[in-house]
Design a protein around this motif. Structure first.
Motif, PDB file in Angstrom:
ATOM      1  N   SER A  17       0.826  -1.200   0.000  1.00  0.00           N
ATOM      2  CA  SER A  17       0.000   0.000   0.000  1.00  0.00           C
ATOM      3  C   SER A  17       0.866   1.258   0.000  1.00  0.00           C
ATOM      4  CB  SER A  17      -0.895  -0.009   1.232  1.00  0.00           C
ATOM      5  OG  SER A  17      -0.087  -0.098   2.376  1.00  0.00           O
ATOM      6  N   TYR A  18       0.339   2.270  -0.590  1.00  0.00           N
ATOM      7  CA  TYR A  18       1.030   3.554  -0.653  1.00  0.00           C
ATOM      8  C   TYR A  18       0.175   4.586   0.050  1.00  0.00           C
ATOM      9  CZ  TYR A  18       4.180   1.521  -4.061  1.00  0.00           C
ATOM     10  OH  TYR A  18       5.123   0.756  -4.667  1.00  0.00           O
ATOM     11  N   LYS A  19       0.816   5.664   0.443  1.00  0.00           N
ATOM     12  CA  LYS A  19       0.030   6.732   1.071  1.00  0.00           C
ATOM     13  C   LYS A  19       0.484   8.060   0.483  1.00  0.00           C
ATOM     14  CE  LYS A  19       3.380   7.345   4.782  1.00  0.00           C
ATOM     15  NZ  LYS A  19       3.714   7.145   6.177  1.00  0.00           N
ATOM     16  N   GLU A  31       3.684   2.950   2.310  1.00  0.00           N
ATOM     17  CA  GLU A  31       3.040   3.120   3.608  1.00  0.00           C
ATOM     18  C   GLU A  31       4.041   3.265   4.759  1.00  0.00           C
ATOM     19  OE1 GLU A  31      -0.607   2.768   3.974  1.00  0.00           O
ATOM     20  OE2 GLU A  31      -0.098   3.727   5.884  1.00  0.00           O
ATOM     21  N   GLU A  32       5.094   2.415   4.718  1.00  0.00           N
ATOM     22  CA  GLU A  32       5.981   2.379   5.885  1.00  0.00           C
ATOM     23  C   GLU A  32       7.071   3.460   5.863  1.00  0.00           C
ATOM     24  OE1 GLU A  32       7.383  -1.598   4.053  1.00  0.00           O
ATOM     25  OE2 GLU A  32       9.005  -0.993   5.399  1.00  0.00           O
ATOM     26  N   TRP A  33       7.075   4.286   4.804  1.00  0.00           N
ATOM     27  CA  TRP A  33       8.081   5.344   4.745  1.00  0.00           C
ATOM     28  C   TRP A  33       7.572   6.580   5.469  1.00  0.00           C
ATOM     29  CZ3 TRP A  33      10.917   5.829  -0.613  1.00  0.00           C
ATOM     30  CH2 TRP A  33      11.349   4.554  -1.009  1.00  0.00           C
ATOM     31  N   HIS A  34       8.508   7.439   5.843  1.00  0.00           N
ATOM     32  CA  HIS A  34       8.131   8.728   6.429  1.00  0.00           C
ATOM     33  C   HIS A  34       8.693   9.833   5.566  1.00  0.00           C
ATOM     34  CE1 HIS A  34       6.909   6.652  10.071  1.00  0.00           C
ATOM     35  NE2 HIS A  34       8.019   5.923   9.947  1.00  0.00           N
ATOM     36  N   THR A  35       8.399  11.060   5.924  1.00  0.00           N
ATOM     37  CA  THR A  35       9.135  12.168   5.314  1.00  0.00           C
ATOM     38  C   THR A  35       9.733  13.001   6.430  1.00  0.00           C
ATOM     39  OG1 THR A  35       7.246  13.669   5.310  1.00  0.00           O
ATOM     40  CG2 THR A  35       7.560  12.314   3.348  1.00  0.00           C
ATOM     41  N   GLU A  36      10.868  13.579   6.114  1.00  0.00           N
ATOM     42  CA  GLU A  36      11.536  14.444   7.078  1.00  0.00           C
ATOM     43  C   GLU A  36      12.163  15.606   6.354  1.00  0.00           C
ATOM     44  OE1 GLU A  36      11.578  14.687  10.166  1.00  0.00           O
ATOM     45  OE2 GLU A  36      10.732  12.757  10.833  1.00  0.00           O
ATOM     46  N   LYS A  37      12.361  16.693   7.050  1.00  0.00           N
ATOM     47  CA  LYS A  37      13.084  17.823   6.478  1.00  0.00           C
ATOM     48  C   LYS A  37      14.571  17.464   6.408  1.00  0.00           C
ATOM     49  CE  LYS A  37       9.750  21.093   6.963  1.00  0.00           C
ATOM     50  NZ  LYS A  37       8.997  21.436   5.737  1.00  0.00           N
ATOM     51  N   PRO A 173      12.842   6.255   4.055  1.00  0.00           N
ATOM     52  CA  PRO A 173      12.526   4.829   4.144  1.00  0.00           C
ATOM     53  C   PRO A 173      13.273   4.231   5.323  1.00  0.00           C
ATOM     54  CG  PRO A 173      13.556   5.421   2.026  1.00  0.00           C
ATOM     55  CD  PRO A 173      13.778   6.546   2.966  1.00  0.00           C
ATOM     56  N   PRO A 174      12.845   3.062   5.801  1.00  0.00           N
ATOM     57  CA  PRO A 174      13.611   2.376   6.844  1.00  0.00           C
ATOM     58  C   PRO A 174      15.055   2.176   6.391  1.00  0.00           C
ATOM     59  CG  PRO A 174      11.555   1.225   6.400  1.00  0.00           C
ATOM     60  CD  PRO A 174      11.669   2.306   5.394  1.00  0.00           C
ATOM     61  N   TYR A 175      15.966   2.143   7.354  1.00  0.00           N
ATOM     62  CA  TYR A 175      17.391   2.122   7.000  1.00  0.00           C
ATOM     63  C   TYR A 175      17.753   0.961   6.083  1.00  0.00           C
ATOM     64  CZ  TYR A 175      22.441   2.342   7.528  1.00  0.00           C
ATOM     65  OH  TYR A 175      23.778   2.437   7.286  1.00  0.00           O
ATOM     66  N   ASN A 176      17.262  -0.225   6.414  1.00  0.00           N
ATOM     67  CA  ASN A 176      17.649  -1.373   5.583  1.00  0.00           C
ATOM     68  C   ASN A 176      17.129  -1.215   4.156  1.00  0.00           C
ATOM     69  OD1 ASN A 176      14.991  -1.763   6.451  1.00  0.00           O
ATOM     70  ND2 ASN A 176      15.138  -3.974   6.108  1.00  0.00           N
ATOM     71  N   VAL A 177      15.995  -0.524   4.009  1.00  0.00           N
ATOM     72  CA  VAL A 177      15.483  -0.277   2.666  1.00  0.00           C
ATOM     73  C   VAL A 177      16.385   0.710   1.915  1.00  0.00           C
ATOM     74  CG1 VAL A 177      13.535   0.604   1.338  1.00  0.00           C
ATOM     75  CG2 VAL A 177      13.136  -0.775   3.381  1.00  0.00           C
ATOM     76  N   GLN A 178      16.843   1.727   2.610  1.00  0.00           N
ATOM     77  CA  GLN A 178      17.775   2.677   1.975  1.00  0.00           C
ATOM     78  C   GLN A 178      18.992   1.942   1.432  1.00  0.00           C
ATOM     79  OE1 GLN A 178      18.891   6.025   4.467  1.00  0.00           O
ATOM     80  NE2 GLN A 178      16.925   5.932   5.542  1.00  0.00           N
ATOM     81  N   ILE A 179      19.507   1.055   2.257  1.00  0.00           N
ATOM     82  CA  ILE A 179      20.696   0.310   1.846  1.00  0.00           C
ATOM     83  C   ILE A 179      20.381  -0.550   0.628  1.00  0.00           C
ATOM     84  CG2 ILE A 179      22.372  -1.448   2.548  1.00  0.00           C
ATOM     85  CD1 ILE A 179      22.724   1.172   3.990  1.00  0.00           C
TER      86      ILE A 179
END
Length: 345
Positions: A17-19, A31-37, A173-179
């Motif tokens: 799912s996406y948001k 869905e599981e990602w966030h956003t940050e400045k 994204p979660p760290y392991n996903v970034q990697i």
DNA sequence: GTTTGTTCTCTGGCCACTTT
DNA sequence: AAAGTGGCCAGAGAACAAAC
């Protein structure tokens, strides 16, 4: 072709799912990602320089490395190195002036750099991968995003400084996903680069083969079994027995009529109108100024200036050309096209 | 911190002067 | 007058430096 298909087959995993990210230019994110400045993600460093630091440059292709690793000259050198700062391996470097062109990368070297770089370090190294953000920012840059933020009017200088970066909403994204993402990009781009290299080698080989085919055809004829004889000319070698060698002066006529360009309405060809090697006419015909040479249909133009550029054109209309062209009429018993190919190689 | 100016390289093309 | 020789030039691309 197979290779290209293989490489471009998409096999990206889909998320369930996406948001809505809540950020206009990001659109939807998993869905599981966030956003940050940006400022939450990275700190801007301003390290003092060390005695034996070499100069590190952030190139537009995204490589951040010691200058000496790329080349030694062609750089503008600082007299006083005013405000220079230290760079460490693994730093995310954003070039304030050239970021829009892709000059964003992760340093592979230790050294010092000009103060126009934003040298950034993750606030939480166990949650933030500089490589992921390098790919993210470069991709944004190359799509014109940074250029679109430009406030100035100067053409090749868009300021993109740490403060602008700090205000941006970035996906987290979660760290392991970034990697995973970084690794994926790395292996994919390596594969693609290898494919490109291979293709280029093949193209080079084919080009070479093409030259050989043409050269053999014009110098040896089409019948490989034809009896040969020595042409008595060093650089030509053997030719088919029933051929002759003639000086250029016997097969062509130097057709030389100079005209004042201003007195003629005919189209004008400059050196730049003829493409090297291929003899293609580019559509740029212009107005003649000053003295020009006149040519008729079915003549050969040969660029005298820098002849290695091999600018040869078989005319299809009447016109004027730069006096740097030799205009030749080919005697009737010789084929124009054959002659053109012969002198092009 | 901002803005404007430098420096070098590469490439393609034009021109002037001297020699045949 | 044609041919040979070398210099000059402009514009784009790169990567900054340094003056406000």
């Amino acid at each position: 072709m197979k290779m290209i298909d293989d490489l471009t087959q998409m096999d990206y995993p889909q998320y369930n799912s996406y948001k809505d990210s809540g950020v206009d230019w990001l659109g939807e994110i998993p869905e599981e990602w966030h956003t940050e400045k940006g400022k939450w993600l990275f700190n801007k460093m301003d390290r003092p320089i060390r005695e034996d630091d070499g100069i590190v440059t952030c190139f537009r292709d995204g490589e951040v490395t010691l200058r000496s690793n790329r080349r030694t000259d062609g750089f503008t050198n600082a007299l006083k190195e005013h405000g220079y700062q230290g760079i460490r391996k693994g730093d995310l470097v954003i070039h304030q002036m050239d970021a829009f062109a892709g000059a964003i990368g992760v340093s592979d070297s230790e050294g010092k750099s000009t103060p126009v770089y934003s040298v950034c370090v993750p606030k939480k190294p166990d949650q933030i991968s500089p490589h992921y953000y390098m790919y993210f920012m470069r991709s944004m840059a190359l799509r014109g995003f940074i250029l679109s933020l430009a406030k100035g009017i100067r053409e090749r200088s868009t300021d993109f400084r740490y403060n602008d970066f700090a205000k941006l909403d970035l996906p987290l994204p979660p760290y392991n996903v970034q990697i995973k993402i970084s690794k994926f990009i790395e292996s994919r781009t390596t594969q693609i680069d290898q494919a490109i290299t291979l293709k280029q080698q093949q193209i080079a080989k084919l080009e070479e083969y093409k030259q050989i085919v043409i050269q053999n055809a014009v110098t040896k004829g089409l019948n490989p079994d034809a009896p040969m004889k020595d042409s008595d000319v060093d650089w030509i070698g053997d030719i088919p027995e029933h051929w002759e060698v003639k000086r250029l002066m016997f097969v062509t006529e130097n057709f030389n009529k100079k005209v004042l360009g201003s007195e003629s309405k005919l189209p004008y060809l400059g050196m730049e109108s003829i493409e090297s090697k291929t003899g293609q006419l580019s559509n740029e015909t212009s107005e003649a100024e000053g003295l020009a040479s006149y040519f008729k249909e079915d003549q050969i133009l040969f660029g005298k200036l820098r002849p290695y550029l091999a600018k040869v054109y078989l005319t299809t209309f009447e016109g004027l050309c730069s006096t740097e062209f030799m205009v030749m009429s080919v005697r009737s018993e010789i084929s124009n096209t054959f002659f053109k190919i012969s002198i092009t190689i």
